[in-house]
Design an enzyme around this catalytic site. Structure first.
Site, short mmCIF file in Angstrom:
data_model
loop_
_atom_site.label_atom_id
_atom_site.label_comp_id
_atom_site.label_asym_id
_atom_site.label_seq_id
_atom_site.Cartn_x
_atom_site.Cartn_y
_atom_site.Cartn_z
N GLY A 15 -9.88 8.92 19.46
CA GLY A 15 -10.36 7.59 19.84
C GLY A 15 -10.14 7.35 21.32
O GLY A 15 -9.35 8.03 21.99
N CYS A 16 -10.86 6.35 21.84
CA CYS A 16 -10.76 6.07 23.27
C CYS A 16 -9.38 5.53 23.62
O CYS A 16 -8.74 6.00 24.58
CB CYS A 16 -11.86 5.11 23.71
SG CYS A 16 -12.05 3.65 22.65
N TYR A 17 -8.91 4.54 22.87
CA TYR A 17 -7.57 3.99 23.16
C TYR A 17 -6.49 5.07 23.05
O TYR A 17 -5.63 5.18 23.94
CB TYR A 17 -7.25 2.83 22.22
CG TYR A 17 -7.95 1.53 22.51
CD1 TYR A 17 -7.87 0.93 23.77
CD2 TYR A 17 -8.65 0.85 21.51
CE1 TYR A 17 -8.49 -0.29 24.03
CE2 TYR A 17 -9.27 -0.37 21.76
CZ TYR A 17 -9.19 -0.95 23.01
OH TYR A 17 -9.79 -2.16 23.26
N THR A 76 -6.74 8.28 23.49
CA THR A 76 -6.85 9.19 24.63
C THR A 76 -6.20 8.60 25.88
O THR A 76 -5.40 9.25 26.55
CB THR A 76 -8.33 9.52 24.91
OG1 THR A 76 -8.87 10.23 23.79
CG2 THR A 76 -8.49 10.36 26.17
N ALA A 77 -6.56 7.36 26.16
CA ALA A 77 -6.03 6.72 27.38
C ALA A 77 -4.55 6.40 27.26
O ALA A 77 -3.83 6.34 28.26
CB ALA A 77 -6.82 5.45 27.70
#
EC number: 1.2.1.38
Lengths: 348, 348, 348, 348
Positions: C153-155, C157-158
């Protein structure tokens, strides 16, 4: 090939840095900044990727001085400087490098028109004759041989692209009414109060209506060239508007057609003008600016309403309207494919 | 005074709720929503302040049904509903309340023009004659006596305000070229993919150029009324554009003037038309939309260029372009000061 | 190499189309859309450039059906579909192609955690063991051999990129407080009222605070893997916020450090973790999201304040947070340089 | 009542002008601008409505000089000036008028803390004791008698409002982690490159993390007042972020609760603190900033997750975070209803 960028810290300079960094024919870049020479590129612009490091190692991956750039004897010089200043800063490069000037200093050929638009004499009248107006699709032959290319303004590029095929065929009668919308980056990277986020978000406005914007003179010049009328008799009216987007320009042009011009003739005029131009598309629906963002494309749609025709064109003002067309001009000048090093895809 | 709002959950309905909540002459509000009747107002719209609670206590501070609103026998009914649906939903109120309809159902008087614009017969042709076109500054006398007011469209309001003083004086020759920019709220609060944030941020586009937008017919109708020409001979061309702002509309109109019209005559035409109109200002600089945001004002600037004149006008499409003018019309109809309950200050 | 895209009309699908169109190792693309198969690609997405035409000629430059894609026997399949639907649609490709799934269907390994996060059983529990969590920098070896990659997921990953080097070294004590901001494209291209331009411009808000967001489970899973603690004992708290940008994600993580951890050790932990990772940069100033927009980069900055450390990380949610990392994973899986086909430069 | 505004051309000054223009108790306004005294108000700020004309007729509807304002002997003076400059410019008004200072000059009571935050000695240490910290809901009694009110910072207002009820009851254990997002107007109207539209649209970033932002000291001071701990032992960490909205501030605070604190106790703490405060609402859903835009409201939502609590609060930084609270403080000081002259409705 070695490339010099003058005025690298502005928006068009930064776009040039990105484009040249990705350009397969460019091996060395000399990014000049008179104000912050010595500052590491990635400190000033942390958005840059690593490809820039190899190509700028001669300058230690930092902004360099004008003197360093002159010494480097670049094959091509991109001047991304304010008008009236650009011609002067470029002086050491004339005769040595191909100069692609993104300012207005060499665009307007007529002295009195230049004075009307820019408030003083052209800075280098001696070079006006040899400077080629770099509207790429219309002056390819001259560009091939040019040593000085006057890269067009963003508004003229977006306005002339849909207009010239009709004008050249003599299809247009009466006045040409151009209304344009520009993203804020068109005003450059200047610390001015009226360009603050809080002054520009959620608001739009017209400015410099009628014939009062400098780019109106530039458009009139190119139209007059094709109509054979004197520029002072031109009936091109141009009203720009500021809209709260960073990059992007949309132009809506309203013309009257001469009696008897058919839709087929219009379609044929566009086809003849642009069928071999990879960066111009005649599209079947009204375009929006996001579809050309980050590309060198100009997308054009036309809509007929009786004897009226409405032309809708979009560009990215920093790409086709400035740095992208400058690279396209370099490609043409040095015999590369026009598409080399220029991104194709607009925003999702 | 009791007010009914039909279609309260749209943007114009929500603005009406705010305006009436602050309006000193309104003591009771009946906010109808057919889809979410019973839902507490503050749950749906947490931006509402407490003034709403006192005025909506008859409905338990919740959206009410149409039946409840009919029973309440409001003095005034604001219909903020889609066109073609509005006339029908309003039916129970005709004869009982003053109806101010924000849809297009009663704006276009000519059947064939209505059909051209909206694709079907006017829903209540029997009421077209008595419906007063609510362009407040031009129809005050009729509005005073109206039982049904067709509140103008946003584009027509912003276009006609600068145009009618010149048209009425016979100053305008030839075609009128209108280019307009609208904030996204003009498209209403519909869950459509092309209105998503990601589809609208950082992009602009033209749409419905020439004479293809419905509001062009509305503008032509009002212009024809003043020129005496048949509407089909009208030469008003209108091209709207979408810009990424929530509220706000800017219109740039390009006209040719008849020979001999002086600047003084133009200034006088505007003065005569609007000197007693608190919501119209002729301003000395080109306005931006933020200066009228949240207000009922239309700010107008004109720029002369030879025999051409350029008119720049701005409104907030949700206020002067919809709900604000609706309240202004209520004020006129019931004999209140036109300014009552309408905010004065635009955005900082 | 042939690539299939499932769910091509969403934002991540469109980005995949652009990336693969430019990817030198991909010669054929099969863009599947169940809803609009047959529609020309350039009609749906006029931002696409011409490189797409050559690579999609097998499909007639149009969206294709799932059956056509299955027949094509792609080397790699990118599934850009909603969770719970993705595993099912991918079924025909398992065993035939390398599947890179951008949904959550294979990310969470524990059944009860999956149920907590997604409200039902994992759709293909039989494949969970072999599915490799595609956080590229942390699972390269496994990715090299994977036939099914669960793209993060994007969150996560960041959030995980700045956190794992410290967690892995055992430097972090107590709770981890993550606050994240996401651009609106993170919510996908759904015609929902709360994603309209008018609902999202000029406003921000938190949502799903604490441990209530699904991505919190995903972050906790990966943290637990490194701490050895059971996931239910995890003390990672995660509060996301929506901000009015299209693309971009910024994460601010607040941790307490164990006594005695020096700045040099922290720096060394990051260096050891990422010195050979071309897409992760430890940057000397707090990054903003624009500097990674359109790139596959994650830029990280850390700030020490006594025994507290603050981690600031940015990605483009559609690139490193989705489609970019998916291509990076393809690169790793097929033995290409990790950078192949991925743009380097952020926004000017 | 006569009101003086110092620093009228900034955003908070312009908001004050609007609020006082509508305030029923204010009959005369003296809008000072040292830089453009004499310029007509409507020329500088064409968004102003006509109500301003009557109230500013003493100054000829123009900005006035400081001397003119001193002569006017205003009942109340609003200083919307930069910190370190404000105390000095206000000097002539001390003892003569009630001064409401929107700068930081009188907020921090401890010298060394002031020096840490602002880099020099407090400009008027002699007045620190009598200056009342104008967090309206917490210091009403003192404000009633104050001659000098230090209007709080925007971040402290939005952070302390949800926090103090819990802190005051002793419910909070351990560190307080505050993450805040601010609209760009919080940085003022300064012609700085990093505040340009093109630099701020479509990007977000953290800045001044941990304890390095000045407002962290202000928050710590007020928290310490209630905990009884020395400020240097405070464990409030505060990380602000810039988001691309003009006005609005959202704060997410993560706290650990002491064992045994029940939800009912938390609810009761908020009720006790704010039940008589018209501008504070405890709302049932996470608020967004648009619902308080243009109002003096602070909307607060809390979310319990085990022994953790998450506090979400929103204000308009120019209203409750600056000029709105200043007018609220004037209302309290002069015995008016706290709501007088302050708008109630947030954005639609």
């Amino acid at each position: 090939m070695k490339a010099v960028i003058l005025g690298t810290t502005g928006y068009t300079g930064q776009v040039l840095l990105r484009l040249l960094s990705n350009h397969p024919k460019i091996t060395r870049i000399y990014p000049v900044s008179s104000s912050i020479a010595g500052t590491p590129l990635l400190e000033f612009d942390p958005g840059l990727g690593n490809a820039i490091l190899e190509k700028t190692k001669d300058c230690g991956n930092a902004f360099c001085t004008l003197d360093q750039a002159v010494e480097a004897q670049g094959d091509v010089v991109f001047a991304a400087l304010p008008h009236l200043k650009s011609a002067q800063v470029c002086a050491p490069f004339f005769g040595q490098s191909v100069v692609i000037d993104l300012s207005a200093d060499f665009r307007i050929k007529d002295h009195s028109t230049f004075i009307k638009a820019y408030g003083q004499e052209p800075p280098r009248p001696d070079l006006l004759a040899e400077a080629v107006y770099g509207l790429a699709e219309w002056n390819r032959d001259q560009i091939t041989k040019a040593s000085l290319i006057a890269n067009p303004g963003c508004y003229p590029t977006a306005s002339l692209t849909p207009l010239l095929p009709l004008i050249s065929q003599g299809y247009v009668a009466g006045d040409v009414i151009i209304n344009a919308m520009s993203g804020i980056s068109g005003a450059g990277r200047k610390a001015k109060e009226n360009l603050l986020f809080c002054e520009r978000t959620e608001t739009v406005n017209a400015y410099s209506p009628g014939t009062s914007h400098r780019h109106c003179q530039e458009i009139q010049q190119e139209v007059s060239l094709r109509t054979g009328k004197a520029q002072q008799d031109s009936t091109v009216y141009f009203t720009p508007h500021l809209v709260p987007i960073k990059q992007g320009m949309a132009v809506t042009t309203t013309c009257q057609l001469n009696p008897g011009v058919s839709d087929a003739e219009i379609a044929q005029a566009y086809k003849a003008a642009y069928q071999d131009s990879p960066w111009i598309r005649i599209v079947p629906a009204i375009p929006d600016t996001s579809q050309v963002r980050g590309t060198n494309r100009c997308d054009v749609h036309w809509h007929r309403d009786g004897d009226r025709i409405f032309l809708m064109s979009v560009i990215d003002n920093l790409y086709k309207g400035a740095s992208g067309q400058a690279v396209q001009n370099m490609n043409i000048r040095f015999g590369f494919d026009e598409r080399t090093g220029l991104p194709e895809h607009g925003e999702v």
